[in-house]
Design a protein around this motif. Structure first.
Motif, PDB file in Angstrom:
ATOM      1  N   SER A  45       0.855  -1.186   0.000  1.00 12.32           N
ATOM      2  CA  SER A  45       0.000   0.000   0.000  1.00 12.32           C
ATOM      3  C   SER A  45       0.892   1.236   0.000  1.00 12.32           C
ATOM      4  O   SER A  45       2.079   1.162   0.317  1.00 12.32           O
ATOM      5  N   GLY A  46       0.285   2.367  -0.362  1.00 15.08           N
ATOM      6  CA  GLY A  46       1.046   3.614  -0.398  1.00 15.08           C
ATOM      7  C   GLY A  46       0.636   4.455  -1.585  1.00 15.08           C
ATOM      8  O   GLY A  46      -0.360   4.170  -2.249  1.00 15.08           O
ATOM      9  N   ASP A  47       1.420   5.487  -1.834  1.00 13.11           N
ATOM     10  CA  ASP A  47       1.138   6.420  -2.917  1.00 13.11           C
ATOM     11  C   ASP A  47       2.043   6.142  -4.111  1.00 13.11           C
ATOM     12  O   ASP A  47       3.214   5.783  -3.943  1.00 13.11           O
ATOM     13  N   ALA A  48       1.477   6.338  -5.300  1.00 13.20           N
ATOM     14  CA  ALA A  48       2.249   6.162  -6.528  1.00 13.20           C
ATOM     15  C   ALA A  48       1.904   7.286  -7.489  1.00 13.20           C
ATOM     16  O   ALA A  48       0.743   7.678  -7.613  1.00 13.20           O
ATOM     17  N   VAL A  49       2.918   7.803  -8.157  1.00 15.49           N
ATOM     18  CA  VAL A  49       2.726   8.844  -9.179  1.00 15.49           C
ATOM     19  C   VAL A  49       2.931   8.220 -10.554  1.00 15.49           C
ATOM     20  O   VAL A  49       3.892   7.473 -10.762  1.00 15.49           O
ATOM     21  N   GLU A  50       2.013   8.522 -11.468  1.00 19.73           N
ATOM     22  CA  GLU A  50       2.315   8.255 -12.871  1.00 19.73           C
ATOM     23  C   GLU A  50       2.762   9.565 -13.498  1.00 19.73           C
ATOM     24  O   GLU A  50       2.031  10.561 -13.473  1.00 19.73           O
ATOM     25  N   ALA A  51       3.954   9.577 -14.056  1.00 19.63           N
ATOM     26  CA  ALA A  51       4.515  10.784 -14.673  1.00 19.63           C
ATOM     27  C   ALA A  51       4.236  10.760 -16.171  1.00 19.63           C
ATOM     28  O   ALA A  51       4.507   9.770 -16.839  1.00 19.63           O
ATOM     29  N   GLY A  52       3.656  11.825 -16.695  1.00 21.80           N
ATOM     30  CA  GLY A  52       3.325  11.879 -18.121  1.00 21.80           C
ATOM     31  C   GLY A  52       2.235  10.891 -18.466  1.00 21.80           C
ATOM     32  O   GLY A  52       2.403  10.037 -19.333  1.00 21.80           O
ATOM     33  N   SER A  53       1.083  11.015 -17.805  1.00 23.10           N
ATOM     34  CA  SER A  53       0.012  10.010 -17.932  1.00 23.10           C
ATOM     35  C   SER A  53      -0.646  10.000 -19.302  1.00 23.10           C
ATOM     36  O   SER A  53      -1.303   9.020 -19.648  1.00 23.10           O
TER      37      SER A  53
END
Ligand SMILES: C[S@@+](CC[C@H](N)C(=O)[O-])C[C@H]1O[C@@H](n2cnc3c(N)ncnc32)[C@H](O)[C@@H]1O
Length: 227
Positions: A45-53
């Motif tokens: 679990s946790g946070d995730a960033v998609e860069a340039g979605s």
């Protein structure tokens, strides 16, 4: 500034009335991409960033299969930000946050990354098909930000075509690279060695290379102690 496109050299399908864009490449590759990410993300679990979605289709697919992870899509192109927001509304999943306006050429990414209104330290960063269709400073900012915001046990997943030891892995990639550079001399298929160096400068190391269909790879980076 060059116009950034969802899929370089290909016409997209018509925009849905609500702003959702459709990238043909998504339909070809999302299963294979998700399989690699799920190996690491499953049970976490946790946070995730998609860069340039881009369209926002990948983040919806990933969020649907990783319900314990909070996904933060991002882009800098206004039409793409609208598409991401529209796909998010369409999917109505509880674990996708509104898109962040991140210009990856800024190593700080965006104010939300450090003012408490954005994600906590990141379990994952996912970036597909961005750094070859952008100037090198975008790769620099991607790694600098990842180095700053990634958890000690986190991973950066970088999908796309790459060169190995300065050479293309397929003729089709060489042709694609030439067409990118013709369009913009600052674009181009990146070499794994150069990315390793960039990663090292950001306190990251290449942990795994996953072979993908159509001569693409996923490069997986993490803290050197995880390598
Ligand atoms: C070829 S598309 C890939 C989109 C999506 N990741 C995918 O695989 O379907 C490249 C994306 O990178 C984004 N992009 C280009 N330069 C960027 C920058 N400096 N910061 C953030 N995103 C950028 C574009 O707006 C576009 O959405």
């Amino acid at each position: 500034m060059a116009e950034y496109v969802v899929e370089f050299g290909k016409d997209g399908r018509p925009v849905e009335p609500d702003g959702r864009l459709d990238a043909p490449a998504f339909h070809r590759n999302h299963h294979a991409i998700r399989a690699v990410l799920e190996k690491f993300l499953a049970g976490k679990s946790g946070d995730a960033v998609e860069a340039g979605s881009g369209t926002g289709q990948h983040v919806v697919d990933l969020a649907r299969h990783t319900p314990e992870i909070t996904w933060w899509p991002s882009d800098l192109n206004e039409q793409h930000l609208r598409s991401i927001a529209a796909w998010r509304a369409h999917a109505a999943l509880p674990n996708i946050r509104p898109p962040l306006r991140i210009d990856l050429s800024d190593p700080a990414w965006c104010s939300q990354m450090h003012d408490g209104s954005g994600p906590a330290k990141l379990l994952a960063v996912f970036c597909a098909n961005v750094i070859h269709i952008a100037p090198w400073r975008v790769a620099e900012g991607l790694f600098a930000g990842t180095g700053r915001y990634l958890r000690t046990d986190g991973r950066l997943f970088l999908y796309g075509p790459f060169k190995r030891n300065g050479s293309h892995t397929a003729i089709s990639n060489a042709v694609f690279d030439a067409s990118l550079r013709e369009n913009n001399p600052e674009w181009g298929v990146r070499d794994i060695g150069a990315l390793r160096e960039l990663a090292a400068s950001a306190g990251l190391a290449l942990i795994e290379i996953a072979e993908m269909p159509a001569n693409n790879l996923i490069l997986v980076f993490g803290r050197p102690e995880a390598a």
